[in-house]
Design a protein around this motif. Sequence first.
Motif, PDB file in Angstrom:
ATOM      1  N   ASP A  32      56.758  38.899  16.910  1.00 22.87           N
ATOM      2  CA  ASP A  32      55.480  39.595  16.977  1.00 22.87           C
ATOM      3  C   ASP A  32      54.466  38.756  16.209  1.00 22.87           C
ATOM      4  O   ASP A  32      54.632  38.529  15.008  1.00 22.87           O
ATOM      5  N   ALA A  33      53.448  38.301  16.886  1.00 21.55           N
ATOM      6  CA  ALA A  33      52.458  37.423  16.257  1.00 21.55           C
ATOM      7  C   ALA A  33      51.735  38.093  15.091  1.00 21.55           C
ATOM      8  O   ALA A  33      51.144  37.405  14.260  1.00 21.55           O
TER       9      ALA A  33
ATOM     10  N   VAL B 288      52.584  29.544  20.732  1.00 22.73           N
ATOM     11  CA  VAL B 288      52.515  30.996  20.851  1.00 22.73           C
ATOM     12  C   VAL B 288      52.651  31.330  22.331  1.00 22.73           C
ATOM     13  O   VAL B 288      51.900  30.813  23.156  1.00 22.73           O
TER      14      VAL B 288
ATOM     15  N   HIS C 270      52.094  34.143  24.842  1.00 23.15           N
ATOM     16  CA  HIS C 270      51.345  35.394  24.918  1.00 23.15           C
ATOM     17  C   HIS C 270      52.018  36.367  25.876  1.00 23.15           C
ATOM     18  O   HIS C 270      52.381  36.006  26.998  1.00 23.15           O
ATOM     19  N   GLY C 271      52.204  37.600  25.397  1.00 20.52           N
ATOM     20  CA  GLY C 271      52.777  38.652  26.230  1.00 20.52           C
ATOM     21  C   GLY C 271      54.166  38.328  26.739  1.00 20.52           C
ATOM     22  O   GLY C 271      54.548  38.761  27.824  1.00 20.52           O
TER      23      GLY C 271
ATOM     24  N   TRP D 188      52.974  44.832  24.751  1.00 20.41           N
ATOM     25  CA  TRP D 188      53.277  43.443  25.065  1.00 20.41           C
ATOM     26  C   TRP D 188      53.184  42.681  23.761  1.00 20.41           C
ATOM     27  O   TRP D 188      52.270  42.899  22.961  1.00 20.41           O
TER      28      TRP D 188
ATOM     29  N   ASP E 283      53.233  38.971  21.594  1.00 19.42           N
ATOM     30  CA  ASP E 283      53.121  37.517  21.546  1.00 19.42           C
ATOM     31  C   ASP E 283      54.243  37.007  20.653  1.00 19.42           C
ATOM     32  O   ASP E 283      54.496  37.561  19.575  1.00 19.42           O
ATOM     33  N   THR E 284      54.914  35.966  21.088  1.00 20.50           N
ATOM     34  CA  THR E 284      56.014  35.372  20.332  1.00 20.50           C
ATOM     35  C   THR E 284      55.551  34.047  19.759  1.00 20.50           C
ATOM     36  O   THR E 284      55.041  33.193  20.484  1.00 20.50           O
TER      37      THR E 284
END
Length: 184
Positions: free
Chosen positions: A126-127, A146, A148-149, A157, A159-160
């Motif tokens: 989770d960003a 990163v 996204h989603g 959703w 971000d990783t």
Amino acid sequence: MTAGMVLRAAAVADIPAITMLYADEVRHGFATYEYDVPDAAEMQRRWEHLARHRFPYLVAEFDGSFAGYAYASPYRGRIGYQWTVENTVYVHPDFQGRGIGHALMQRLIDDCTALGFRQMVSVIGDASNAASMTLHERLGFRVVGVFHGLGRKHGRWLDTVQMQRALGDGDTSAPPGPALDWPD
């Protein structure tokens, strides 16, 4: 290391505490994209698989109580990634902010370096997890991407964030040989 803290290799007796801490993250958090809580037998199977291949798996105790755990695992399954590990670290909520995550990660970095690994990757689920990102930055990791989603959990959703740091010589020289018994 903080007074009262002990770091050691995980043992089968730690599996119930590891399972409980991970279960809380599966149910309520975003650090893992797993939806269903694995039982103790599954968590033991996962630990045994890493131990069989000699990947470091550590437990932290604080004043005799289970405080958290960290481990290294293969970053990817293909043999060309054998010198790269992914780290995982969880600290019990009652012990956060006491340097336990830092101590676990530093020991994990040291152990993986001694084993001949050359890169460590952290996949932060989770960003918005500033605590994990700050911990990794303090240990020399840098953000390399990163997504996204990339995942979805608890109706969001996510971000990783991928972070990376070199171990030992990193990519400046050839490795001395195979890293470990590569998992099947």
